[in-house]
Scaffold this motif. Structure first.
Motif, mmCIF file in Angstrom:
data_model
loop_
_atom_site.group_PDB
_atom_site.id
_atom_site.type_symbol
_atom_site.label_atom_id
_atom_site.label_comp_id
_atom_site.label_asym_id
_atom_site.label_seq_id
_atom_site.Cartn_x
_atom_site.Cartn_y
_atom_site.Cartn_z
ATOM 1 N N ARG A 79 0.821 -1.213 0.000
ATOM 2 C CA ARG A 79 0.000 0.000 0.000
ATOM 3 C C ARG A 79 0.854 1.263 0.000
ATOM 4 O O ARG A 79 0.488 2.281 -0.587
ATOM 5 N N GLY A 106 -5.425 1.652 7.631
ATOM 6 C CA GLY A 106 -5.927 0.301 7.899
ATOM 7 C C GLY A 106 -6.373 -0.455 6.658
ATOM 8 O O GLY A 106 -6.360 -1.678 6.640
ATOM 9 N N ASP A 107 -6.780 0.264 5.615
ATOM 10 C CA ASP A 107 -7.238 -0.455 4.418
ATOM 11 C C ASP A 107 -6.610 0.101 3.148
ATOM 12 O O ASP A 107 -7.055 -0.216 2.051
ATOM 13 N N TRP A 230 -5.416 -3.786 -2.681
ATOM 14 C CA TRP A 230 -5.460 -5.198 -2.282
ATOM 15 C C TRP A 230 -4.706 -6.030 -3.297
ATOM 16 O O TRP A 230 -4.468 -5.605 -4.429
ATOM 17 N N HIS A 239 -14.201 -5.307 -0.192
ATOM 18 C CA HIS A 239 -13.981 -4.129 0.641
ATOM 19 C C HIS A 239 -14.899 -2.983 0.214
ATOM 20 O O HIS A 239 -15.499 -2.314 1.049
ATOM 21 N N ALA A 242 -18.325 -3.577 1.391
ATOM 22 C CA ALA A 242 -18.446 -3.297 2.825
ATOM 23 C C ALA A 242 -18.526 -1.795 3.073
ATOM 24 O O ALA A 242 -19.301 -1.335 3.907
ATOM 25 N N LEU A 243 -17.749 -1.017 2.342
ATOM 26 C CA LEU A 243 -17.786 0.441 2.483
ATOM 27 C C LEU A 243 -19.159 0.970 2.089
ATOM 28 O O LEU A 243 -19.699 1.870 2.729
ATOM 29 N N ALA B 331 -18.152 -6.670 7.688
ATOM 30 C CA ALA B 331 -16.764 -7.125 7.629
ATOM 31 C C ALA B 331 -15.934 -6.067 6.928
ATOM 32 O O ALA B 331 -15.662 -6.152 5.747
ATOM 33 N N VAL B 332 -15.584 -5.016 7.681
ATOM 34 C CA VAL B 332 -14.698 -4.018 7.079
ATOM 35 C C VAL B 332 -13.291 -4.455 7.427
ATOM 36 O O VAL B 332 -12.820 -4.264 8.543
ATOM 37 N N ALA B 333 -12.623 -5.081 6.473
ATOM 38 C CA ALA B 333 -11.323 -5.689 6.760
ATOM 39 C C ALA B 333 -10.286 -4.620 6.994
ATOM 40 O O ALA B 333 -10.237 -3.614 6.311
ATOM 41 N N THR B 334 -9.458 -4.836 7.981
ATOM 42 C CA THR B 334 -8.338 -3.922 8.168
ATOM 43 C C THR B 334 -7.078 -4.747 8.354
ATOM 44 O O THR B 334 -7.049 -5.704 9.105
#
Lengths: 304, 343
Positions: A79, A106-107, A230, A239, A242-243, B331-334
């Motif tokens: 990243r 974190g992401d 990713w 992801h 999920a957002l 499931a907000v992956a970190t």
């Protein structure tokens, strides 16, 4: 002669300052085998993620573990490289770009910067397209270490006043500083970077926010470009889904939709006005706490 | 203000409760003395950081202060934790962890005798492990200077962590230098009580904000502002529908009724979109038979039953505070962020 211990317990000696790239090339095959047969992109040196261009430190024994694409421990490194690539793409497309800090999150990552004209959400697809070109070219990141004085000259030569200021203040304790070069892009950076940017499987630039240089409201206003990255498209899609779900659940959106609460600049920022349905919800919670928990065990008071 | 007195908006309730404690002398027999109130407090946060219900300038705490003897600390901490767990489980908050904020043993910035701290920390850890709380590894250095604590932390829909409930010991406020609280012991001598602050929800505003995201607005029956919506199949059943509504209201339920000139299907869809947990549908045959059909927002048609049975079923679900549809966690992956580097 530094000794390297690998994950399977085996040990091997190497000449001093051998690059990690060579160490991992001669490491025992990892168990279990990496998801895709591929070359390592980074390594863990005594548990810390480092680039493969790093030399072995002058210690007696160190542990080394190669990191492959798909390994969650390599995500921060990948990243960070994505952040650099984003900055490189922005500098190709915009004039007068001054860079600040570009850490991982974190992401994903972000990079704070400013340009001659503000970057908008409409610019993001073009920046992403440029990033894809850069990733496809798969040029290595080259690390260069220079003494402080030379580092200042380099960043001034690159028209990067914010970086220059940081070298002179925040980095005053460093006698040498490192840069990473990828093609025409040179950036003051501690590293590490991935050996091959081609491992950046899937990414997306998500939004632009405001930021202040060094977080101080009296300082220059910058733009913070956020991205998520990713190893696989599936992970990126999951992801983003999920957002999207999170956005759907945002209590400010739902609170308005369901007539639960509102705010008013006339009343004041940060002061919640509970509407009838919200007041019922809150009252029900209060009754629960009062009847089941407070009354059996405590005494009430009221104070102004 | 005109005379020389200054007034301010309170940022916390502790001093007020302390003055109530001090209004009368106390003996050890009065302890533990627990004062609870929903206290509204005001704190000036930076404007750039305000948002929704989670970062506000005025909020109401489900606050309580416990004055107890040092020997009573363990049982009181257990009681507070029990309290908090009850609240979390009744709202299907399964995904939480605790933070044990203990002192840094190498520092001397803490108020209160070190032996008391050691006892209190040991008690907190004992209770946390006995109750199998997730994340109960002590974090040295995380305690405030006035006492160790245990925080309850949950994730919101964006994966951000919010501290909700807290149980905080305080050796400072009761001390001679601050409010000088006392009680007469069994030995007839003066002793200093320990103070425990506890707030299971923390801030009602923040808690409800997190709750809205946790349930995505689809609250369980007991919490929903409108719990049941009565839907007559057509105009002909309006009068019966109003009777049904009356029975439900008498059983303590919050009801609505849809008398719009719409088809049944449209009314059901509307109720679903508005996230009403339960619908009670009634038509001419129901009126004749004294029945209704229950329809759950998620599970759909639950079948026809006598009006008595429907009312009793809903009254019971409400009274038990049942959560029949656990929300899907996000499931907000970190991945772990890189260790903080300075450039």
């Amino acid at each position: 002669m530094p000794t390297v211990r690998f994950a399977d317990g085996s040990v091997r000696d190497y000449p001093a300052a051998t690059r990690l790239a060579e160490v991992v090339a001669t490491a025992p095959a990892p168990q279990p085998a990496p998801r895709k047969q591929s070359r390592p992109i980074a390594a863990l040196l005594d548990g810390r993620a480092v680039g493969l261009d790093m030399p072995l430190p002058a210690a007696d024994t160190v542990t080394v573990e190669p990191l492959f694409a798909g390994d969650v421990r390599a995500l921060p490194v990948m990243r960070h490289s994505a952040a650099h690539i984003m900055a490189r793409a922005v500098m190709r497309l915009f004039a007068g770009v001054e860079l600040a800090f570009g850490p991982t999150t974190g992401d994903g990552f972000y990079y704070d910067m400013r340009a001659t004209r503000p970057i908008t959400d409409d610019d993001l697809p073009a920046i992403e397209e440029e990033m894809r070109r850069i990733i496809a070219a798969d040029e290595a990141f080259e690390r260069v270490e220079v003494p402080r004085a030379q580092a200042v000259e380099i960043v001034r030569g690159l028209n990067q006043p914010l970086k220059a200021e940081h070298i002179e203040t925040g980095l005053a304790a460093h006698s040498t500083l490192s840069f990473y070069r990828q093609g025409e892009f040179v950036d003051l950076c501690r590293g590490p970077h991935v050996a091959s940017p081609g491992c950046i499987g899937a990414f997306k630039l998500t939004n632009i926010a405001g930021a202040y240089w060094k977080g101080d409201a009296n300082n220059a206003q910058l733009q913070r470009l956020y991205g998520t990255a990713w190893f696989t498209q599936e992970e990126l899609d999951a992801h983003l889904a999920a957002l999207e779900e999170a956005r759907r659940r945002d209590h400010r959106v739902l609170g308005k939709q369901l007539d639960l609460f509102t705010t008013s600049p006339l009343v004041g920022s940060g002061l919640v006005l509970w509407m009838p349905k919200g007041a019922i919800l809150r009252g029900t919670l209060e009754s629960f706490v009062r009847e089941e928990l407070i009354t059996p065990t405590a005494s009430s008071s009221r104070s102004p | 203000m005109s005379d020389d007195e200054q007034y301010l908006l309170k940022p916390m309730n502790c001093p007020h409760h302390t003055m109530i404690y001090k209004a009368r002398p106390h003996s050890y027999k009065d302890l533990p003395l627990r004062l609870a109130e929903f206290g509204t407090v005001y704190r000036y946060e930076q404007s750039g950081e305000l948002g929704g219900m989670t970062r506000v300038r005025g909020f109401t705490q489900d606050d309580a202060h416990i004055f107890c003897t040092p020997e009573q600390v363990e049982q009181e901490v257990e009681g507070c934790i029990d309290f908090t767990l009850k609240v979390l489980s009744s709202l299907a908050f399964d995904d939480f962890r605790v933070r044990l904020g203990f002192r840094d043993p190498t520092s001397d910035k803490y108020v209160g005798p070190p032996e008391r701290w050691a006892e209190a920390e040991a008690a907190i850890e004992r209770v946390a492990r006995r109750m199998n709380l997730p994340g109960c590894e002590p974090e040295p250095g995380e305690a405030a200077f006035y006492g160790p604590k245990i925080d309850f932390v949950i994730h919101d829909s964006l994966g951000r962590e919010w501290q909700l409930g807290t149980v905080q010991l305080d050796y400072n406020l009761p001390s001679a230098e601050r409010f000088d609280c006392e009680y007469i012991g069994a030995d007839n001598a003066k002793h200093r009580p320990v103070m425990i602050h506890r707030a299971p929800l923390g801030s009602l505003e923040r808690f409800v904000g997190v709750l809205i995201e946790h349930f995505a607005g689809a609250f369980p029956l007991w919490l929903a502002p409108e719990q049941v919506r009565v839907i007559p199949v057509s105009e002909k059943s309006e009068a019966y529908a109003k009777q049904v509504q009356g029975r439900l209201a008498a059983a303590g339920l919050r009801t609505g009724i849809d008398l719009a000139a719409e088809k049944l299907g449209a009314k059901i869809r509307t109720a679903q979109l508005e996230l009403i947990p339960m619908m009670v549908v009634c038509g001419p045959r129901d009126e004749a038979a004294g029945t209704v059909s229950l329809r759950d927002r998620v599970d759909g048609d639950l079948g026809a039953m006598s009006l008595e049975a429907a009312v009793e079923r809903l009254r019971d679900e409400n009274a038990r505070r049942a959560v029949r549809h656990k929300p899907k966690p996000l499931a907000v992956a970190t991945a772990p962020a890189a260790a903080g580097d300075d450039y």
